[in-house]
Structures are given as structure tokens and as C-alpha cells.
Design an enzyme around this catalytic site. Sequence first.
Site, PDB file in Angstrom:
ATOM      1  N   LYS A 410      67.674 101.470  86.038  1.00  0.00           N
ATOM      2  CA  LYS A 410      67.136 100.203  85.539  1.00  0.00           C
ATOM      3  C   LYS A 410      66.848 100.399  84.065  1.00  0.00           C
ATOM      4  O   LYS A 410      66.254 101.406  83.683  1.00  0.00           O
ATOM      5  CB  LYS A 410      65.851  99.841  86.287  1.00  0.00           C
ATOM      6  N   TRP A 510      64.433  92.873  90.980  1.00  0.00           N
ATOM      7  CA  TRP A 510      63.387  91.873  91.208  1.00  0.00           C
ATOM      8  C   TRP A 510      62.211  91.985  90.234  1.00  0.00           C
ATOM      9  O   TRP A 510      61.082  91.637  90.566  1.00  0.00           O
ATOM     10  CB  TRP A 510      62.878  91.939  92.659  1.00  0.00           C
ATOM     11  N   HIS A 511      62.481  92.452  89.027  1.00  0.00           N
ATOM     12  CA  HIS A 511      61.413  92.618  88.037  1.00  0.00           C
ATOM     13  C   HIS A 511      61.519  91.600  86.907  1.00  0.00           C
ATOM     14  O   HIS A 511      61.198  91.892  85.763  1.00  0.00           O
ATOM     15  CB  HIS A 511      61.445  94.046  87.462  1.00  0.00           C
ATOM     16  N   TYR A 512      61.973  90.408  87.217  1.00  0.00           N
ATOM     17  CA  TYR A 512      62.130  89.378  86.193  1.00  0.00           C
ATOM     18  C   TYR A 512      60.754  88.939  85.682  1.00  0.00           C
ATOM     19  O   TYR A 512      59.742  89.005  86.393  1.00  0.00           O
ATOM     20  CB  TYR A 512      62.939  88.194  86.722  1.00  0.00           C
TER      21      TYR A 512
END
Length: 576
Positions: A410, A510-512
Site C-alpha cells: 500500500k 478500504w482506507h479512502y
Amino acid sequence: MDLVGLWRFSAAASFIALVLFHGFCASAKDYSFMHDATSAPEISYYDYIIVGGGTAGCPLAATLSQNTTVLLLERGGSPYGNPNITNLSNFGAALSDLSPTSPSQRFISEDGVINARARVLGGGSCINAGFYTRASTDYVRNVGWDGRLVNESYQWVEQQVAFQPEVGQWQSAVRDGLVEVGVVPNNGFTYDHIYGTKVGGTIFDRDGNRHTAADLLEHANPSGLTVLLHATVHKIFFRIKGKPRPVAHGVAFRDASGAKHRAYLKKGSKNEIIISAGALGTPQLLMLSGVGPKAQLQAHNISVVLDQPMVGQLMSDNPMNAVYIPSPIPVEVSLIEVVGITQFGSYIEAASGANFAGVSRRDFGLFSPKIGQLSTVPPKQRTPEAIAKAIELMNNLDEAAFRGGFIIEKIMGPISTGHLELRTRNPSDNPSVTFNYFKEPQDLQKCVQGISVIENVIDSKPFSKFKYDDLSVPQLLNMTASSPVNLLPRHQNTSTSLEQFCKDTVMTIWHYHGGCQVGSVVDSNYKVLGVDALRVIDGSTFNNSPGTNPQATCMMLGRYMGAKILRERLASEGSK
């Protein structure tokens, strides 16, 4: 002691009591203050109204309830009693549930990447992979937070929801491989975000039970808190006439039956509405309430309260890319436990066993097409038909194909940003969001460097027993980026560049975040610029995703700002 000194002593004592407070603890599965919104009165009044019972909203509500009356409105249901939320072995089941009552609501960005947003008390902490890590000290300093209160707030959260994982052989091999290839030093187990390789925390306990932000409500004062479930907020009310600028004073929400309710702030200069609805829900609700880009509001026939062009702007999602490594020997079931934090801005993590694709539960898992994590076709080609085909192929594979794990990267930040726009005036509908993955060349370069580190870890001595000898790293990359039918070892090469691999296999972790950032939409105290009595406290305010996983910092922020707000309130009352 003079009056000022007496107030300071009283305020300090109150805050210390707040930090150490462990009374009024309700049963985690039967909170006396938690009700379905159908039981709510048509009109009610509170000191604080919090929209969104997620990772920030729950600790915020628990903290504010000590000395004030708080209404917490959550559009989803309770996480308790749902094994797809509470059990580690069922991870992925909630993400694959596409029903209207699912704790996870799927959305697809305009980039084509399939994503998810929480719809449950506890927010993303109920549906994520559980990794717990703090933000770095540089992040805290750059944001301008009070370091001491930040540490106290993290500790308050950690006493309730954070644990040290039992690291198995596969995760240990990844850890030792990272160290061998230069992601050093080996920092052991720590919640701190520091360069090198470490074992992070987890919100799953030793029995595999998930602990979430909803558990932090155990520290609430039940006489000061009301939690309403299945309460969807449609609009924030503002007083405009005779005011120098708009003043938020109430909300309109509907229960599951469609009945309308209104909640208002009690009279008091310190009373506020606080939005904690997440990076999609918060800018969406502001726009639905008339705060946002004028042209967009008018296009949806929404009365403009404040022309705020930055609402919904600077949206980001950290791109995730993964490499699948089939193993010749069994591996443990693990979610994210080990992380390599590189100097160049990529984080290397790993997951293994049934949770990534599923041996007994192939429909679920961290990298299953059932939950939208489909890397075998480029983003724009991830159609329902492509997903169905991938699931069919996966179900026909030999069990040996699922023995192994993924090593992922990431990128930090990211630098690339996009925007969010309304699709409809229905708050239950997903807005349109564009993240512009890899739009900035620096982000793509970080991905390439991260994949290179993964390649080296796979070829490292500590990891050697979990890799087939006759399977090269280029073949592994080709397997990851091709049909699931290729998940078993086979002799083939690939000429695809790492840049193209990053673009074609990009998924979300899913870290928006973003959409209501500090300095653009809110000030340093998270008050919405241009209006009064309204704050935003959640991940929509982040310029960058904190740490390797933001959930710890979101929970910390809820506690941190709750404590700050109470301090301000005590100071105001003490000065009268």
C-alpha cells in the site's frame, strides 16, 4: 485558591476522572441507551447530535456523554450477535453480503475499483481486517495535535480494543524476509508507526473475537447518551434569518419504517451538531444540507446555505497491489499482522490461509472476487459478468490452489486525489467518487518499488519453504494478474512491466479519506468554515491516511476531540 485556580483544579479533576472513568459500563450486547429509531419521539432535544456511529463517532459520543446529553444517530444496526462481524474466521462474509441490511455497503468508484463503506454501529472497525497501529509522531506534529492528549487517547482506545497477535510461521517468514531484504530494523511488536519491520496490533483477541469502536460505548454515561440505530439522517437544519452566518440547530432523520423524526440542539452557545459519517457520508450529507459547490447543489434543486466549493474535493484512496504465493506446505489463517514500513513510502503487509480466498468458505476472504477484490482484470473490466466468471473459476479449482497467501503493498499518502459528487438526493444512495489512482507519477513509482520489495521477500531465505522451487517471481506476478485458473504453479513468463502490473491489478485496502479536509472545509478544531455550531470529526478531514491502517487514529480522534470539546465547555462555564 482564587476563582481561576479553583476552576483549573476542577477542570483538571473532571478531565482526569474522564480519562480514568470505567463506571456506568453497560453490557456490550445490551446497551441500555441503544434503541431502534422506530422508538424515537417525533421531536427531541440534546446538547450534542452526532451523525454517524463509526470509528470516530462511538468514542466521541462516549466521551461527550460524561457531562452532556448526546444523541448518536447510526444508519446501520448493531454489530453484536452477528458472527460475520464478530468472528475472525468469518472475515469477508459481511463484505460479500450485498443485501440492503448488510453491515457493508458496496460502491464502485468511477475508476472501476470495487470498494465498501460501513453501515453498522462501530463503522469500519466492524468489517475491516483488524490491523491496529498508531499514526507516526511526524503525522501528529504536522496535523498540530496535542501529543500528550493524543497518547492518552490512543491508550484509552487500546485498553478496550487492541491486542498483540500470535504470529504464526507464515507471517514470521514474511517478517524475517522483510528484515533480510533491508526493511530494517526489526522493531518487534509495537503500536508505533516507525520505519522498519514490525508486528502491529489487532482488534481480534486471542479467541478470534473482533472488538470494535462500538465497544468503546461501554465507557459512556448511560444517562447522558441515546443511540438510535437504523436512523438515516437526510438533512441538517440551519438558522439563517437574522444571523451573520448560518447556524446549525437540528437534523431530520428517518427510521427503518420511513417515519420522519427531528432532533434539535438545546439552547446553549456551546451545543453543536457533529458529523462523523465517514469520507463518503460526511461530504454527501453536507451537500444534501446545502453546504457545498453551488452549481452541484443547484443541479439537484438543493437550496444553497453556503457555497463551499471544497466539499467533496481532494478525495484519496490508498491503492493496494498484491502478489499471490501458493505454498507447498500448509499455512496458518492470518489477516494483517506484520508490516514493513519502507523509507520510500510503501507499506508491505501480508495475509494467509482461508481468509484470503477460502478453503472451506471460498465465497469469502480478503482477496476473493466475491467481495470485489478482483485483480485478474484491469479495473474498468471488473463487470458483474467478470466477477461471476472469476467466482465460477475459483470454485472449480483444486483445494491446493488456496494453500498460500498474499503479500501486499500500500502506498503512503497517496499524492493523487479525486472528488465526490452527488448522484441523487437520497442519503442511502452512494455518491459518485473518483480517486484517480496513480494519477501522480510518484504514486506509481512507490508501487513499483513496493512490488520490487515483495519480489525480494519471496526470494528470501526465511520465506523459501513457503514457495515452490520451480515457480519464479515473474510467474507469480503473471498468475496474480491473470485468470484464477492459473493459481496453481505452471511454467510461464511475463513481459508485463511493473508499472502496468500496478495499474492493472490495483485494488483497495478500504482506507479512502478526504472530502472535508482541514484548511479547506474545516478549521484546526474541525469546525465547518463559514457556519456555526457544526463540526466534522472523521476520516474525511485527513489529508493523508495515518499510519498503515487509519482505524486506530479515527478512534483516537473521536476520544481526543471529545476530551477537547469538554475542556472548552468547562472553560466557558468556569469563566462565567
